[in-house]
Design a protein around this motif. Structure first.
Motif, short mmCIF file in Angstrom:
data_model
loop_
_atom_site.label_atom_id
_atom_site.label_comp_id
_atom_site.label_asym_id
_atom_site.label_seq_id
_atom_site.Cartn_x
_atom_site.Cartn_y
_atom_site.Cartn_z
N ILE A 32 0.89 -1.23 -0.01
CA ILE A 32 0.04 0.15 0.12
C ILE A 32 0.96 1.42 0.18
O ILE A 32 1.84 1.49 0.88
CB ILE A 32 -0.95 -0.11 1.11
N VAL A 33 0.54 2.48 -0.93
CA VAL A 33 1.16 3.55 -0.95
C VAL A 33 0.27 4.49 -0.96
O VAL A 33 -0.39 4.60 -1.96
CB VAL A 33 2.26 3.59 -2.32
N THR A 34 0.24 5.24 -0.10
CA THR A 34 -0.83 6.25 0.04
C THR A 34 -0.54 7.62 0.89
O THR A 34 0.38 7.53 1.60
CB THR A 34 -2.09 5.82 0.45
N SER A 35 -1.17 8.44 0.60
CA SER A 35 -1.04 9.80 1.57
C SER A 35 -2.40 10.12 1.74
O SER A 35 -3.07 10.79 1.20
CB SER A 35 -0.41 10.87 0.68
N PRO A 36 -2.94 9.77 3.09
CA PRO A 36 -4.47 10.21 3.43
C PRO A 36 -4.43 11.54 3.74
O PRO A 36 -3.50 12.49 3.67
CB PRO A 36 -4.53 9.16 4.79
N ILE A 199 7.58 1.80 -4.66
CA ILE A 199 7.17 0.51 -5.36
C ILE A 199 8.46 -0.31 -5.75
O ILE A 199 8.36 -1.58 -5.95
CB ILE A 199 6.41 1.10 -6.61
N LYS A 200 9.61 0.57 -6.18
CA LYS A 200 10.61 -0.10 -6.78
C LYS A 200 11.56 -0.93 -5.55
O LYS A 200 11.91 -1.83 -5.65
CB LYS A 200 11.39 0.57 -7.59
N LEU A 201 11.38 -0.20 -4.64
CA LEU A 201 12.21 -0.58 -3.52
C LEU A 201 11.74 -1.50 -2.75
O LEU A 201 12.19 -2.65 -2.14
CB LEU A 201 12.66 0.86 -2.45
N PHE A 202 10.17 -1.50 -2.47
CA PHE A 202 9.47 -2.56 -1.62
C PHE A 202 8.52 -3.64 -2.15
O PHE A 202 7.80 -4.23 -1.63
CB PHE A 202 8.58 -1.66 -0.50
N SER A 203 8.40 -3.58 -3.65
CA SER A 203 7.67 -4.55 -4.08
C SER A 203 8.40 -5.25 -5.55
O SER A 203 9.09 -4.68 -6.09
CB SER A 203 6.29 -3.84 -4.80
N PHE A 204 7.97 -6.30 -5.80
CA PHE A 204 8.43 -6.97 -6.99
C PHE A 204 7.68 -6.77 -8.42
O PHE A 204 6.47 -6.21 -8.39
CB PHE A 204 8.49 -8.41 -6.93
N ILE A 205 8.01 -6.80 -9.62
CA ILE A 205 7.12 -6.66 -10.85
C ILE A 205 6.03 -7.49 -10.60
O ILE A 205 6.19 -8.92 -10.17
CB ILE A 205 8.18 -7.02 -11.98
N ASN A 206 5.06 -7.19 -11.32
CA ASN A 206 3.50 -7.93 -11.00
C ASN A 206 3.08 -7.99 -9.81
O ASN A 206 2.02 -8.65 -9.50
CB ASN A 206 3.68 -9.25 -11.83
N ASP A 207 3.48 -7.32 -8.59
CA ASP A 207 2.95 -7.16 -7.48
C ASP A 207 1.75 -6.60 -7.39
O ASP A 207 1.59 -5.78 -8.31
CB ASP A 207 3.63 -6.85 -6.37
N THR A 208 0.84 -6.72 -6.54
CA THR A 208 -0.45 -5.69 -6.50
C THR A 208 -0.20 -4.51 -5.38
O THR A 208 -0.09 -4.78 -4.14
CB THR A 208 -1.53 -6.61 -6.10
N LEU A 226 5.56 1.10 -14.39
CA LEU A 226 6.60 -0.24 -13.52
C LEU A 226 6.00 -1.47 -13.49
O LEU A 226 6.41 -2.48 -12.96
CB LEU A 226 6.78 0.35 -12.06
N ASN A 227 5.13 -1.80 -14.32
CA ASN A 227 4.42 -3.08 -14.29
C ASN A 227 4.17 -3.87 -13.16
O ASN A 227 4.37 -4.73 -12.98
CB ASN A 227 5.64 -4.08 -14.89
N ARG A 228 3.24 -3.28 -12.38
CA ARG A 228 2.77 -3.67 -11.17
C ARG A 228 1.13 -3.60 -11.45
O ARG A 228 0.46 -2.69 -12.06
CB ARG A 228 2.83 -2.91 -10.14
N LYS A 229 0.60 -4.43 -10.80
CA LYS A 229 -1.02 -4.55 -10.89
C LYS A 229 -1.38 -3.31 -9.63
O LYS A 229 -0.79 -3.26 -8.85
CB LYS A 229 -1.61 -5.74 -10.38
#
Length: 264
Positions: A32-36, A199-208, A226-229
């Motif tokens: 989850i990446v967000t700014s509430p 996203i690039k630091l904390f997830s893999f390609i195709n992660d959601t 970046l080819n993420r879902k």
């Protein structure tokens, strides 16, 4: 099953209140990446951003609980929030929200300081040139890096981060400029550099990747590039349309469609 406001392959935008969402599968989200909302009286179209601080923290606990349910056991949360605020009274926003997250079961990993070099944010000096009651305002924002149950990923995927990016971004002070409100037509946007790094630091390609407060759509633009879902939830229909336009144009979806036709 609720129909998305917009969908292209694995990029989805929902026009909904995140607290009411019941169609995203539990334990299905990698990051989850967000700014509430910051509760500093920003003039959103469909959200009151000046509620009493105690009510704001109650709202924060509710959405964090829901977010935690949606994360996989090795899922992560990058939460962009202010260090503190002085509008409506001095409040230790970052400390309070991290405490709430830990109380409801999130595990703390680290903090990233986003130095956007925006000293114009200062709105008051307190007592000018006097020790009577000066205000100390840090012109930075924070990114809390939290996780659900375990930090090490259960399955090894493919990373797309370069050596130079890894060395630079694992330094906990990130310096880059903020986004233009006028350019994206939203009162509180963050720049694409922020979700891109997370996203690039904390997830893999195709992660959601999920953004429960999508706003102008920046997180999903990064997902498309970046080819993420990507899944974004936004309560305001006007902002959903802005997010849709940005995902198509800045996420280069049209170019991807052309490439797919050429490949065929």
């Amino acid at each position: 099953m609720r129909e998305p406001y917009f969908r292209y392959n694995d990029i989805l935008i929902y026009n909904d209140d995140f607290l009411l969402v019941d169609y995203i599968e539990k334990k299905s989200i990698d990051l989850i990446v967000t700014s509430p909302p910051y509760n500093v009286d920003i003039h959103y179209s469909s959200f009151r951003d000046d509620i009493p601080y105690e009510i704001y923290l109650e709202f924060t606990e509710k959405w964090l609980r829901k977010a935690k349910d949606l994360l996989k056991d090795d899922g992560r949360l990058c939460l962009n929030i202010p260090l503190d605020k002085n509008k409506g009274g001095q409040q230790s926003v970052y400390a309070d929200i991290v405490s709430i997250a830990k109380k409801i079961g999130f595990k703390y990993h680290s903090s990233i300081i986003w130095n956007e070099q925006n000293i114009s944010r200062r709105t008051a000096w307190g007592s000018w040139l006097s020790a009577r009651a000066p205000y100390v305002i840090a012109p930075v924002e924070m990114i809390a890096v939290l996780y659900k149950r375990r930090w090490r990923k259960k399955n090894i995927g493919k990373s797309d981060i370069s050596k130079e990016e890894f060395i630079e971004w694992t330094n906990g002070v990130w310096t880059f400029s903020g986004e233009s409100k006028k350019r994206v037509n939203h009162p509180a946007p963050f720049p694409i550099e922020l979700p891109k790094r997370c996203i690039k630091l904390f997830s893999f390609i195709n992660d959601t990747v999920l953004d429960p407060f999508l706003g102008s759509g920046t997180t999903l633009v990064a997902c498309a590039l970046l080819n993420r879902k990507g899944i974004g939830v936004e309560i305001d229909k006007v902002y959903c349309e802005i997010a849709k336009r940005r995902v198509i144009e800045e996420g280069k979806i049209y170019q991807k469609r052309i490439d797919e036709v050429v490949d065929i």
